[in-house]
Design a protein around this motif. Structure first.
Motif, PDB file in Angstrom:
ATOM      1  N   VAL A 178       0.852  -1.188   0.000  1.00 21.08           N
ATOM      2  CA  VAL A 178       0.000   0.000   0.000  1.00 21.08           C
ATOM      3  C   VAL A 178       0.889   1.238   0.000  1.00 21.08           C
ATOM      4  O   VAL A 178       1.992   1.233   0.546  1.00 21.08           O
ATOM      5  N   SER A 179       0.434   2.285  -0.673  1.00 22.05           N
ATOM      6  CA  SER A 179       1.142   3.566  -0.649  1.00 22.05           C
ATOM      7  C   SER A 179       0.111   4.683  -0.503  1.00 22.05           C
ATOM      8  O   SER A 179      -1.059   4.506  -0.847  1.00 22.05           O
ATOM      9  N   GLN A 180       0.556   5.828   0.001  1.00 26.02           N
ATOM     10  CA  GLN A 180      -0.339   6.979   0.199  1.00 26.02           C
ATOM     11  C   GLN A 180      -0.308   7.933  -0.995  1.00 26.02           C
ATOM     12  O   GLN A 180      -1.315   8.546  -1.324  1.00 26.02           O
ATOM     13  N   SER A 181       0.875   8.092  -1.606  1.00 23.03           N
ATOM     14  CA  SER A 181       1.015   9.042  -2.730  1.00 23.03           C
ATOM     15  C   SER A 181       1.611   8.329  -3.938  1.00 23.03           C
ATOM     16  O   SER A 181       2.818   8.259  -4.038  1.00 23.03           O
ATOM     17  N   PRO A 182       0.833   7.759  -4.817  1.00 25.93           N
ATOM     18  CA  PRO A 182      -0.630   7.746  -4.852  1.00 25.93           C
ATOM     19  C   PRO A 182      -1.203   6.714  -3.876  1.00 25.93           C
ATOM     20  O   PRO A 182      -0.513   5.767  -3.505  1.00 25.93           O
ATOM     21  N   TYR A 183      -2.464   6.899  -3.515  1.00 22.98           N
ATOM     22  CA  TYR A 183      -3.127   5.951  -2.625  1.00 22.98           C
ATOM     23  C   TYR A 183      -3.560   4.749  -3.462  1.00 22.98           C
ATOM     24  O   TYR A 183      -4.530   4.800  -4.211  1.00 22.98           O
ATOM     25  N   THR A 184      -2.791   3.649  -3.359  1.00 20.62           N
ATOM     26  CA  THR A 184      -3.066   2.484  -4.203  1.00 20.62           C
ATOM     27  C   THR A 184      -2.267   1.289  -3.686  1.00 20.62           C
ATOM     28  O   THR A 184      -1.597   1.386  -2.655  1.00 20.62           O
ATOM     29  N   ASN A 185      -2.343   0.185  -4.418  1.00 22.30           N
ATOM     30  CA  ASN A 185      -1.528  -0.996  -4.118  1.00 22.30           C
ATOM     31  C   ASN A 185      -0.405  -1.075  -5.153  1.00 22.30           C
ATOM     32  O   ASN A 185      -0.626  -1.514  -6.286  1.00 22.30           O
ATOM     33  N   PRO A 186       0.807  -0.638  -4.793  1.00 18.56           N
ATOM     34  CA  PRO A 186       1.897  -0.600  -5.775  1.00 18.56           C
ATOM     35  C   PRO A 186       2.233  -1.971  -6.368  1.00 18.56           C
ATOM     36  O   PRO A 186       2.613  -2.058  -7.533  1.00 18.56           O
ATOM     37  N   ARG A 187       2.086  -3.035  -5.580  1.00 19.73           N
ATOM     38  CA  ARG A 187       2.416  -4.369  -6.109  1.00 19.73           C
ATOM     39  C   ARG A 187       1.471  -4.744  -7.256  1.00 19.73           C
ATOM     40  O   ARG A 187       1.902  -5.246  -8.291  1.00 19.73           O
ATOM     41  N   GLU A 188       0.184  -4.483  -7.071  1.00 13.93           N
ATOM     42  CA  GLU A 188      -0.786  -4.789  -8.128  1.00 13.93           C
ATOM     43  C   GLU A 188      -0.537  -3.928  -9.362  1.00 13.93           C
ATOM     44  O   GLU A 188      -0.588  -4.419 -10.503  1.00 13.93           O
ATOM     45  N   LYS A 189      -0.272  -2.640  -9.129  1.00  9.26           N
ATOM     46  CA  LYS A 189      -0.093  -1.726 -10.262  1.00  9.26           C
ATOM     47  C   LYS A 189       1.164  -2.075 -11.060  1.00  9.26           C
ATOM     48  O   LYS A 189       1.166  -2.049 -12.297  1.00  9.26           O
ATOM     49  N   LEU A 190       2.244  -2.408 -10.350  1.00  6.64           N
ATOM     50  CA  LEU A 190       3.496  -2.726 -11.040  1.00  6.64           C
ATOM     51  C   LEU A 190       3.402  -4.070 -11.762  1.00  6.64           C
ATOM     52  O   LEU A 190       3.989  -4.253 -12.832  1.00  6.64           O
ATOM     53  N   ASP A 191       2.650  -4.998 -11.186  1.00  7.35           N
ATOM     54  CA  ASP A 191       2.418  -6.283 -11.842  1.00  7.35           C
ATOM     55  C   ASP A 191       1.709  -6.057 -13.179  1.00  7.35           C
ATOM     56  O   ASP A 191       2.082  -6.637 -14.210  1.00  7.35           O
TER      57      ASP A 191
END
Length: 331
Positions: free
Chosen positions: A207-220
Motif C-alpha cells: 500500500v502507498s499513500q502518494s498515490p493511494y493504491t496498491n503498488p504491487r498490483e499496479k506494477l504487476d
C-alpha cells in the motif's frame, strides 16, 4: 582442439552439406528508466540481510547496481538513461514532476562513465520529486523509436513505487491519484512498436499513500503489459534485497546482450552445434544456472539463440560465435 575429426568414423558420410556460419552478437539499444523520486532516499532498507550492517537508501543500492551492470555490459549493449523526475525537480507542486523530453544519456556503446556521471552519487540525499514514471517511459520510448536502426530495443523500468504525476491533474490529485498513463504507454510500446519493458521493483509495498493504491498490483499490471513478465506471483522482478536487484538487472542485461541472430535456421532443434573460439558450447533447456545456449524461441523460428551465464561472458569477450548447421539424420 585436438578432437577434430573424431566423429568421422561413426556414420557413413551424409548426402547433404553441413554448413557453418559466423554470427556476431547484436548490441541492442537499451534504455534504463530510473526512479530518482524523493522516496528513493526517504526510505532506507536492510539491503544485505545483515542486521549488523547499517541500512542504506534504496538509491544507494540502485546506484551500486547500475555502476556494476553498466561497466559489465557497456560493450554488449548500447545503453542510454532517462531519470524520472529529472535532476531539476524540486518538492514544489510546480516542479515535482519534471522529466526531460530527451534522455539524460542517449544510447551508445561504452556509455558506463556517461551514465554514472549523469545520475546522483550513491549517497546523495538531495533527491526531490514525485514518481512521473509515465513521462520517463515516454521519453525513453521516443528516443528508441527515433533511432530506427533495425537493432533490437528494450526498456528497463526500475522504481520503488506506483506512478503519479498524471498529465492534466491539478493540486494534490497530481500526487494522490495513480497515473493510468503508465500501463497505457508501456502496453503501446510492446503492442505497436514491439519494444518490451522489463520492470524491476525495489522494496515494493502493498500500500502507498502518494498515490493511494496498491503498488504491487499496479506494477504487476505494467510488467504484464510490457511483454516480458516474470513467471510467478508478480510479473515484475521483485527486488527485496541488493542481491536480488543485481540479479534482476544482470539477468535482463545478459539475455539482451547475448542474443545472436543466426541468419538461417537449422533443420531441427538438434541440428545446431555452437562454438566460441573453437570450443563447443552445450545446448541447454534453460539459462538457469548452467553455461551454454538456448534457442530464443524453441517452439518457433530457430534462427536466434541466447548464450547463458559464462558462455554469455565468452561471447561478449570475443564478439562472435560459430554456428554449424548439421544434416538431419539419414533414413
Amino acid at each position: 582442439g585436438d578432437g577434430d575429426g573424431d566423429g568421422e568414423t561413426e556414420t557413413e558420410a551424409p548426402t547433404c552439406e553441413t554448413t557453418t556460419a559466423v554470427a556476431s552478437n547484436v548490441p541492442p539499444n537499451m534504455m534504463l528508466v530510473l526512479d530518482k523520486s524523493r522516496s528513493m532516499i526517504n526510505y532506507s532498507w536492510d539491503d544485505d540481510g545483515d542486521s549488523q550492517s547499517p541500512e542504506v537508501t534504496r538509491w544507494h543500492s540502485l546506484h551500486d547496481t547500475v555502476d556494476t551492470i553498466t561497466n559489465q555490459y557497456e560493450q554488449g549493449m548500447s545503453l542510454g538513461l532517462t531519470m524520472f523526475p529529472s535532476v531539476e525537480a524540486t518538492s514544489t507542486y510546480e516542479a515535482a514532476c519534471l522529466v526531460s523530453a530527451t534522455p539524460e544519456v542517449p544510447t551508445a556503446l561504452g556509455n558506463a562513465t556517461a551514465i554514472l556521471a549523469a545520475i546522483p552519487t550513491a549517497d546523495d540525499t538531495a533527491l526531490f520529486g514525485a514518481t512521473p514514471a509515465a513521462a520517463g517511459v515516454a521519453t525513453a520510448l521516443a528516443h528508441l523509436e527515433i533511432l530506427d536502426d533495425g537493432l533490437p530495443a528494450a526498456m528497463i523500468l526500475v522504481t520503488d513505487g506506483a506512478a503519479n504525476c498524471g498529465a492534466g491533474l491539478e493540486g494534490s490529485d497530481k500526487f494522490n491519484l495513480y497515473d493510468e498513463d503508465l500501463p497505457a504507454i508501456v502496453g503501446d510500446a510492446w503492442e505497436r512498436a514491439g519494444i518490451p519493458t522489463y520492470v524491476i521493483g525495489i522494496d515494493i509495498q502493498d500500500v502507498s499513500q502518494s498515490p493511494y493504491t496498491n503498488p504491487r498490483e499496479k506494477l504487476d499490471e505494467v510488467a504484464q503489459l510490457g511483454g516480458v513478465p516474470q513467471d510467478g506471483g508478480v510479473g515484475f522482478y521483485d527486488a527485496t534485497s541488493a542481491d536480488a536487484l543485481m540479479l534482476a538487472l544482470d539477468e535482463i542485461a545478459s539475455s539482451l546482450s547475448c542474443t545472436v541472430e543466426l541468419g538461417e535456421a537449422p533443420t531441427g532443434p538438434d541440428q545446431l552445434v555452437v562454438s566460441i573460439d573453437g570450443e563447443v558450447i552445450p545446448q541447454l533447456d534453460s539459462c538457469d544456472g548452467d553455461d551454454g545456449w538456448i534457442f530464443t524461441d524453441p517452439d518457433g523460428a530457430l534462427d536466434s539463440i541466447e548464450l547463458c551465464n559464462a558462455s554469455c561472458d565468452a561471447l561478449l569477450d570475443t564478439g562472435e560465435l560459430e554456428a554449424e548447421f548439421l544434416c538431419p539424420p539419414q533414413p
